[in-house]
Scaffold this active site. Sequence first.
Site, short mmCIF file in Angstrom:
data_model
loop_
_atom_site.label_atom_id
_atom_site.label_comp_id
_atom_site.label_asym_id
_atom_site.label_seq_id
_atom_site.Cartn_x
_atom_site.Cartn_y
_atom_site.Cartn_z
N TYR A 159 -11.17 5.22 -10.45
CA TYR A 159 -10.82 5.91 -9.20
C TYR A 159 -10.64 7.21 -9.08
O TYR A 159 -10.16 7.84 -8.09
CB TYR A 159 -9.47 5.21 -8.60
CG TYR A 159 -9.11 3.79 -8.87
CD1 TYR A 159 -9.78 2.84 -8.08
CD2 TYR A 159 -8.14 3.45 -9.32
CE1 TYR A 159 -9.91 1.57 -8.07
CE2 TYR A 159 -7.90 1.98 -9.69
CZ TYR A 159 -8.65 1.05 -9.00
OH TYR A 159 -8.62 -0.07 -8.86
N TYR B 293 -0.54 -1.19 -12.28
CA TYR B 293 -2.19 -1.37 -12.53
C TYR B 293 -2.59 -0.65 -13.53
O TYR B 293 -3.97 -0.21 -13.57
CB TYR B 293 -2.89 -0.57 -11.26
CG TYR B 293 -2.44 -1.55 -9.95
CD1 TYR B 293 -2.72 -2.86 -9.58
CD2 TYR B 293 -1.78 -0.65 -8.90
CE1 TYR B 293 -2.21 -3.17 -8.40
CE2 TYR B 293 -1.11 -1.21 -7.81
CZ TYR B 293 -1.70 -2.46 -7.47
OH TYR B 293 -1.34 -3.12 -6.31
N CYS C 228 -15.20 4.51 -26.58
CA CYS C 228 -16.58 5.36 -26.68
C CYS C 228 -17.28 5.26 -25.47
O CYS C 228 -18.27 4.37 -25.14
CB CYS C 228 -17.59 4.41 -27.66
SG CYS C 228 -16.96 4.55 -29.26
N ARG D 20 -7.46 3.55 -14.73
CA ARG D 20 -7.47 4.17 -13.26
C ARG D 20 -8.22 5.49 -12.99
O ARG D 20 -8.78 5.72 -12.14
CB ARG D 20 -6.03 4.38 -12.88
CG ARG D 20 -5.30 2.91 -12.80
CD ARG D 20 -4.26 2.64 -11.94
NE ARG D 20 -4.23 3.21 -10.51
CZ ARG D 20 -3.86 4.12 -9.84
NH1 ARG D 20 -3.56 4.92 -10.49
NH2 ARG D 20 -4.22 4.33 -8.42
N PRO E 140 5.24 -4.56 -1.34
CA PRO E 140 5.21 -3.07 -2.32
C PRO E 140 4.78 -3.75 -3.71
O PRO E 140 5.45 -4.73 -4.23
CB PRO E 140 6.47 -2.53 -2.06
CG PRO E 140 7.46 -3.89 -1.84
CD PRO E 140 6.77 -4.74 -0.99
N GLY E 141 3.63 -3.32 -4.19
CA GLY E 141 3.45 -3.45 -5.57
C GLY E 141 3.78 -2.12 -6.37
O GLY E 141 4.87 -1.93 -7.17
N ARG E 142 2.91 -0.98 -6.29
CA ARG E 142 3.04 0.04 -6.81
C ARG E 142 4.26 1.07 -6.73
O ARG E 142 4.85 1.43 -7.49
CB ARG E 142 1.71 1.08 -6.23
CG ARG E 142 1.56 2.25 -6.77
CD ARG E 142 0.68 3.08 -5.93
NE ARG E 142 -0.68 2.19 -5.45
CZ ARG E 142 -1.76 2.38 -5.92
NH1 ARG E 142 -2.13 2.91 -6.90
NH2 ARG E 142 -2.74 1.49 -5.28
N GLY F 239 0.70 -1.27 0.02
CA GLY F 239 0.08 0.03 -0.11
C GLY F 239 0.78 1.34 -0.05
O GLY F 239 0.18 2.42 0.17
N1 LLP Z 1 -0.62 -7.01 -0.60
C1 LLP Z 1 -2.03 -7.34 -0.77
C2 LLP Z 1 -2.51 -8.24 -0.06
C3 LLP Z 1 -2.66 -6.61 -1.65
O1 LLP Z 1 -3.94 -6.76 -1.80
C4 LLP Z 1 -1.93 -5.60 -2.43
C5 LLP Z 1 -2.80 -4.49 -3.39
C6 LLP Z 1 -0.53 -5.22 -2.02
C7 LLP Z 1 0.10 -5.88 -1.28
C8 LLP Z 1 -0.03 -4.25 -2.96
O2 LLP Z 1 -0.38 -2.86 -2.81
P1 LLP Z 1 0.65 -1.65 -3.39
O3 LLP Z 1 1.74 -1.72 -2.56
O4 LLP Z 1 0.72 -2.22 -4.92
O5 LLP Z 1 -0.22 -0.53 -3.45
N2 LLP Z 1 -5.89 -1.33 -8.51
C9 LLP Z 1 -5.61 -0.37 -7.59
C10 LLP Z 1 -4.89 -1.10 -6.34
C11 LLP Z 1 -5.25 -2.23 -6.00
C12 LLP Z 1 -4.44 -2.91 -4.98
C13 LLP Z 1 -4.96 -4.19 -4.72
N3 LLP Z 1 -4.01 -4.99 -3.61
C14 LLP Z 1 -5.17 0.94 -8.35
O6 LLP Z 1 -4.92 0.88 -9.54
O7 LLP Z 1 -4.74 1.61 -7.57
#
Ligand code: LLP
Length: 444
Positions: free
Chosen positions: A346, A402, A373, A342, A303-305, A260
């Site tokens: 959002y 994402y 469209c 996105r 971390p993802g994002r 997150g």
């Molecule tokens: N761990 C778990 C269990 C998660 O569900 C998620 C994201 C992460 C880690 C990684 O979160 P991050 O570090 O990437 O924020 N599609 C949305 C984001 C959905 C996130 C879902 N879970 C967007 O485009 O903002």
Amino acid sequence: MSDRDLHNISRLSLFPFTSEVNDRGHLCIGGCDVVDLVREYGTPLYLFDEFTIRYNCREFRSEFGKYYSNTMIIYASKAFLNRALARIMHQEQMGLDVVSGGELSIAHSVGFPLDKVYFHGNNKTLGELNLALDWGVGRIVVDNFYELELLSELAQSKSLEQDILLRLTPGVDPHAHRYTTTGALDSKFGFPMIEGQAEQAVKQAISASNLNLLGFHFHLGSPIVEMNPYEGAIEMVLNFAHRMKTNYRLEIAEFSPGGGFAVRYTVGADEPSIRDYAQAITGKLLSLLPEMDLGVPRLIIEPGRRIIAQAGVALYHVGATKEIPGVKKYVFVDGGMSDNIRPALYEAEYEAVVANKILDEGVGQFTIAGKLCESGDILVRDTKLPAVSTGDLIAMPACGAYCVAMSSNYNALPRPAIVMLNQGEAHLIRRRENYQDLMGLDID
Ligand code: LLP
């Protein structure tokens, strides 16, 4: 320094670390001129900068490791995964968070060490769990009672012992978008920590002879810019772990506060540093663990994002333009909500530059709209740009997370090509879809 320079320099800071402007006034990333790249690969095009990806992985490892050496960083692959990226994650000694048999298969296909894979999800199918167990996935993060029973039976039938974490829902609001909030009480994810449900899950997991309960996970949502939600939830879950130790002699070997971590999408945004997150999370742990006699469990950070967003850039050609006098100037690009949902989903905000004339002065406010469209198919609203016209190249920063991952074939648009850049070299890591691909699965 003129306003013009300030304006461009501040937007440039959202692009990958290797970004610069060459003497032709073109945006360059990873040592490559993006105008040359689109000539070769076409648009819409997604670029990823390998240096930025690797840098972010290392920064997470070093910042968390500095304060809490027993840390493992696992990349949340839902942000974007393909085979090339899975290989980079392996080389960077990252673990992987997967949420489907598909993500698991991509990791498996490149020989990613599956013992470093954590399998998340609120409704893993029997087929997915079978695959995970057969391939020796490191941890299953169990989300609900149905899964707990199913997994227990499955592990028993295969005569193996599966390591698990339980996902808890602490009921803490991270103040993220409501679609990306997961840690609040009313969430589809995890065991609620009320009415004894989480404790019941612990009891069941301990008594399941083929499951080995290693600890607890929570994920509050994303992006999270405050430290309080992490700190509050850590305290709640450690208190719970302490109670479980007292009641059932459960020792936790692992603890995961999820992911997150926020990124900068726009110039005005001010996001915490990775160090800020590391200090807040490990600080709370280091003060509470000894008090609660919980040892030094392995910390799992997801971390993802924050790993991939800044590394990715979306490129589009401008086609038509439209001016509604006194109302709005539109520029239309050859992609849109099919490759980046996105903004529509959002109300996410992005910045843009005109990549082939990046040093030209901004002359007015433009709205960049996609070609799909839907009236909601707007990528950037009312942003200052140079005189932009047909054939110009729009580059949007912070598009690595994402966007491609949530892309679709809406309006039967083929998905973009993806190129990985590194030290002046460009490698196509996913080819552009073609019309044949769109029909490839249809049966007459
Ligand atoms: N761990 C778990 C269990 C998660 O569900 C998620 C994201 C992460 C880690 C990684 O979160 P991050 O570090 O990437 O924020 N599609 C949305 C984001 C959905 C996130 C879902 N879970 C967007 O485009 O903002």
